[in-house]
Design a protein around this motif. Sequence first.
Motif, PDB file in Angstrom:
ATOM      1  N   LYS A  41     -55.146  46.516  14.052  1.00 16.06           N
ATOM      2  CA  LYS A  41     -54.546  45.163  14.372  1.00 16.06           C
ATOM      3  C   LYS A  41     -54.192  44.530  13.271  1.00 16.06           C
ATOM      4  O   LYS A  41     -52.767  43.744  12.982  1.00 16.06           O
ATOM      5  CB  LYS A  41     -55.682  44.342  15.273  1.00 16.06           C
ATOM      6  N   LYS A  44     -50.378  45.363  10.915  1.00 21.89           N
ATOM      7  CA  LYS A  44     -49.187  44.633  11.302  1.00 21.89           C
ATOM      8  C   LYS A  44     -49.219  43.455  10.455  1.00 21.89           C
ATOM      9  O   LYS A  44     -48.050  43.055   9.936  1.00 21.89           O
ATOM     10  CB  LYS A  44     -48.981  44.229  12.701  1.00 21.89           C
ATOM     11  N   GLU A  47     -48.614  44.315   6.695  1.00 23.01           N
ATOM     12  CA  GLU A  47     -47.526  44.846   6.369  1.00 23.01           C
ATOM     13  C   GLU A  47     -46.339  43.766   6.365  1.00 23.01           C
ATOM     14  O   GLU A  47     -45.316  43.761   5.477  1.00 23.01           O
ATOM     15  CB  GLU A  47     -46.747  46.007   7.512  1.00 23.01           C
ATOM     16  N   GLU A  48     -46.314  42.806   7.115  1.00 24.18           N
ATOM     17  CA  GLU A  48     -45.519  41.638   7.268  1.00 24.18           C
ATOM     18  C   GLU A  48     -45.585  40.935   5.919  1.00 24.18           C
ATOM     19  O   GLU A  48     -44.512  40.554   5.465  1.00 24.18           O
ATOM     20  CB  GLU A  48     -45.635  40.909   8.226  1.00 24.18           C
ATOM     21  N   GLN A  94     -47.361  41.219  22.448  1.00 29.40           N
ATOM     22  CA  GLN A  94     -47.757  42.429  21.768  1.00 29.40           C
ATOM     23  C   GLN A  94     -47.008  43.715  22.087  1.00 29.40           C
ATOM     24  O   GLN A  94     -46.649  44.424  21.086  1.00 29.40           O
ATOM     25  CB  GLN A  94     -49.512  42.571  22.612  1.00 29.40           C
ATOM     26  N   TRP A  97     -43.774  43.509  20.115  1.00 23.85           N
ATOM     27  CA  TRP A  97     -43.749  43.990  18.507  1.00 23.85           C
ATOM     28  C   TRP A  97     -43.990  45.248  18.345  1.00 23.85           C
ATOM     29  O   TRP A  97     -43.414  45.836  17.341  1.00 23.85           O
ATOM     30  CB  TRP A  97     -45.273  43.137  18.334  1.00 23.85           C
ATOM     31  N   GLN A  98     -44.583  46.248  19.420  1.00 26.89           N
ATOM     32  CA  GLN A  98     -44.572  47.538  19.191  1.00 26.89           C
ATOM     33  C   GLN A  98     -43.422  48.341  19.056  1.00 26.89           C
ATOM     34  O   GLN A  98     -43.284  49.292  18.620  1.00 26.89           O
ATOM     35  CB  GLN A  98     -45.484  48.193  20.421  1.00 26.89           C
ATOM     36  N   TRP A 101     -40.969  46.002  15.539  1.00 18.91           N
ATOM     37  CA  TRP A 101     -41.549  45.443  14.438  1.00 18.91           C
ATOM     38  C   TRP A 101     -40.626  45.577  13.354  1.00 18.91           C
ATOM     39  O   TRP A 101     -40.623  44.954  12.223  1.00 18.91           O
ATOM     40  CB  TRP A 101     -42.837  46.119  13.929  1.00 18.91           C
TER      41      TRP A 101
END
Length: 371
Positions: A41, A44, A47-48, A94, A97-98, A101
């Motif tokens: 979790k 993400k 990474e951003e 959610q 986003w998957q 992204w």
Amino acid sequence: MHKRNDFTEIEDFLSDESFRRWAKYQVDQHHWEEWTLENPKRAKLVEEARLWILAMKVERPILDEKSIESALDKTWSKINEAERARPLFRKQKQKIWQYNWITSAATAVLFGALIFSYFNTSLFSNDSTLVYHELIQENEEGLVEQTNNSNKPQIITLSDGSSVLLLPDSKLSYPKAFLGNERKVYLSGEGFFEISKNRKKPFYVYANEIVTKVVGTSFRIRAYENQPNIEVLVHTGQVNIKSNESVEDSSTKEYVLLPNQAVRFIRKGLTFNKISESAADKTLSQTKNNIEDINFSFADAPVSKILELIENAYLVEIDFPKDKLKNCYLTTSLNDQPLPEKLKIVCKSLGNNTTYEMNGNQIIITSEGCD
């Protein structure tokens, strides 16, 4: 570092220096990659944040801060309006986003480029000049990096005979051999430098945002990445100091320091503060090293005592034949000499049958006694 488990916003990561080093230079001393993989979790958000850091390395936009803030306000207003108009978006956030992204990442890069100037003048004020990792990446000499992870100073001998007493939590990058007409090394942390004299080949110490130039002298530099200031204190001789972004600009002001003088570079404002009497500065006095208080001038002094003094000054171990040297005395001055030169002078004074070897902080002197 322990607070990162509580990071919930991108700004938390952006304000963490070790995270920025990992994102920009792949320096992972605090195991960011391992920590990220522990929890899918958090990956993400990490990474951003990483994409924001990378975006901030693009060329600075030609925009003033007010224009940037105004553009950001308008952009976020549009986003909030779109959010209110589509309430189902939050419920499906959610899932969306998957599959999207990459779109979010691209948006992060765009925003990162837009607000580069804003962060550069506030959160990332230190990035306006080159720092250690960027400096060594630009060097093309093929550098050796030595890091002191111990709890005591380590001695480094350079190819020109200069020596550096590298303190704990510090690192020094230097070439195996100094080529051309300059000698350059790169410091992050603290070191006491004793430079061999060579007026035709000046010596430069790049310490994050500043450059110290000498031709042969001794001085101390404190330039830890996580400290607000950089300090240079002269022990003997003369040093010249500039910011590293202006080292090639002869019109830029240069700070000249003589013995017992110092300069403090304030990283937040990128300003210099010259200190005419270092002994009167409480911070400089408290951080003074043992070697800076020792007088290496001797008059008919036992060689064994001279070697013991060198041991205490440099925190090295010297193995020498005590019985053979117990009646040997020496009158000389070893001030303003790098450690290898000090040892060379002592050995030469004892005669041609005396030599020394250095292996890190271990020194072995072989001798049959004084002539």
